[in-house]
Write a protein that holds these residues in place. Structure first.
Motif, short mmCIF file in Angstrom:
data_model
loop_
_atom_site.label_atom_id
_atom_site.label_comp_id
_atom_site.label_asym_id
_atom_site.label_seq_id
_atom_site.Cartn_x
_atom_site.Cartn_y
_atom_site.Cartn_z
N GLN A 93 43.14 41.07 41.88
CA GLN A 93 42.49 39.93 41.24
C GLN A 93 41.36 39.41 42.12
O GLN A 93 41.31 39.68 43.31
N VAL A 94 40.49 38.67 41.47
CA VAL A 94 39.35 38.06 42.16
C VAL A 94 39.36 36.57 41.89
O VAL A 94 39.55 36.14 40.75
N GLN A 95 39.14 35.78 42.93
CA GLN A 95 39.03 34.34 42.78
C GLN A 95 37.58 33.93 43.01
O GLN A 95 36.89 34.50 43.85
N ASN A 134 40.21 40.75 45.71
CA ASN A 134 39.91 42.18 45.64
C ASN A 134 38.41 42.41 45.41
O ASN A 134 37.99 42.97 44.40
N ILE A 135 37.60 41.98 46.38
CA ILE A 135 36.15 42.03 46.20
C ILE A 135 35.60 43.45 46.23
O ILE A 135 34.51 43.70 45.71
N LEU A 136 36.33 44.38 46.80
CA LEU A 136 35.85 45.76 46.83
C LEU A 136 35.80 46.38 45.44
O LEU A 136 35.13 47.39 45.23
N SER A 137 36.51 45.78 44.49
CA SER A 137 36.52 46.31 43.13
C SER A 137 35.42 45.72 42.26
O SER A 137 35.28 46.08 41.09
N ILE A 138 34.61 44.82 42.83
CA ILE A 138 33.58 44.15 42.03
C ILE A 138 32.45 45.11 41.70
O ILE A 138 31.88 45.75 42.59
N ASN A 139 32.11 45.19 40.43
CA ASN A 139 31.00 46.02 39.98
C ASN A 139 29.77 45.18 39.63
O ASN A 139 28.64 45.67 39.70
N GLU A 184 32.73 41.21 37.20
CA GLU A 184 33.42 42.30 36.54
C GLU A 184 33.98 43.17 37.65
O GLU A 184 33.24 43.65 38.52
N ALA A 185 35.27 43.32 37.63
CA ALA A 185 35.94 44.06 38.69
C ALA A 185 37.06 44.90 38.10
O ALA A 185 37.91 44.36 37.38
N ALA A 186 37.01 46.19 38.39
CA ALA A 186 38.05 47.11 37.93
C ALA A 186 38.29 46.98 36.43
O ALA A 186 39.43 46.99 35.97
N GLY A 187 37.20 46.83 35.70
CA GLY A 187 37.31 46.79 34.24
C GLY A 187 37.71 45.46 33.65
O GLY A 187 37.88 45.34 32.45
N MET A 188 37.85 44.44 34.49
CA MET A 188 38.26 43.11 34.01
C MET A 188 37.19 42.09 34.36
O MET A 188 36.52 42.20 35.37
N ASP A 189 37.05 41.10 33.49
CA ASP A 189 36.12 40.00 33.72
C ASP A 189 36.87 38.78 34.25
O ASP A 189 37.91 38.42 33.72
N TYR A 190 36.31 38.18 35.28
CA TYR A 190 36.87 36.95 35.85
C TYR A 190 35.80 35.87 35.78
O TYR A 190 34.64 36.13 36.11
N TRP A 191 36.23 34.69 35.36
CA TRP A 191 35.30 33.58 35.25
C TRP A 191 35.76 32.43 36.14
O TRP A 191 36.96 32.17 36.26
N GLY A 192 34.81 31.73 36.74
CA GLY A 192 35.14 30.54 37.49
C GLY A 192 35.41 29.38 36.56
O GLY A 192 35.30 29.50 35.34
N GLU A 193 35.76 28.24 37.15
CA GLU A 193 36.08 27.06 36.34
C GLU A 193 34.84 26.37 35.80
O GLU A 193 34.94 25.58 34.88
#
Length: 115
Positions: free
Chosen positions: A1-3, A27-32, A98-107
């Motif tokens: 996961q990415v925060q 997991n910043i190494l997975s960030i695309n 976008e990391a490892a095929g997933m999107d993460y959004w901040g607040e």
């Protein structure tokens, strides 16, 4: 996961400037790709700017020439320098990755452009 931790929003007068920051951890190494989106009241979220790990950058036409998007790889941080702000730039600004095929959004961090 990415925060994601965003900062830099606030109230500014038309024509003013603000700088947004977004720091990624985990997991910043997975960030695309990293970037910013925004959502104005009553409107859908829109992409403002993004950058891939290859350095390909995209900036929305509505902010081109006024907003500058940059990143600091060493800090896993992206920045959005917003100049010549207009009332129509008023929105909540969200950082995303976008990391490892997933999107993460901040607040999100609110930006209000008003006199």
């Amino acid at each position: 996961q990415v925060q994601l931790v965003e900062s830099g929003g606030g109230l500014v007068q038309p024509g003013g400037s603000l700088r947004l920051s977004c720091a990624a951890s985990g997991n910043i190494l997975s960030i695309n790709a990293m970037g910013w989106g925004r959502q104005a009241p009553g409107k859908e979220r829109e992409l403002v700017a993004s950058i891939t790990t290859f350095g390909d950058t995209s900036v929305a036409e509505s902010v081109a020439g006024r907003f500058t998007f940059s990143r600091d790889n060493a800090k896993s941080t992206v920045y959005l320098q917003m100049n010549s702000l207009k009332p129509e730039d008023t929105a909540v600004y969200f950082c995303f990755v976008e990391a490892a095929g997933m999107d993460y959004w901040g607040e999100g961090t609110p930006v209000t452009v008003s006199s």
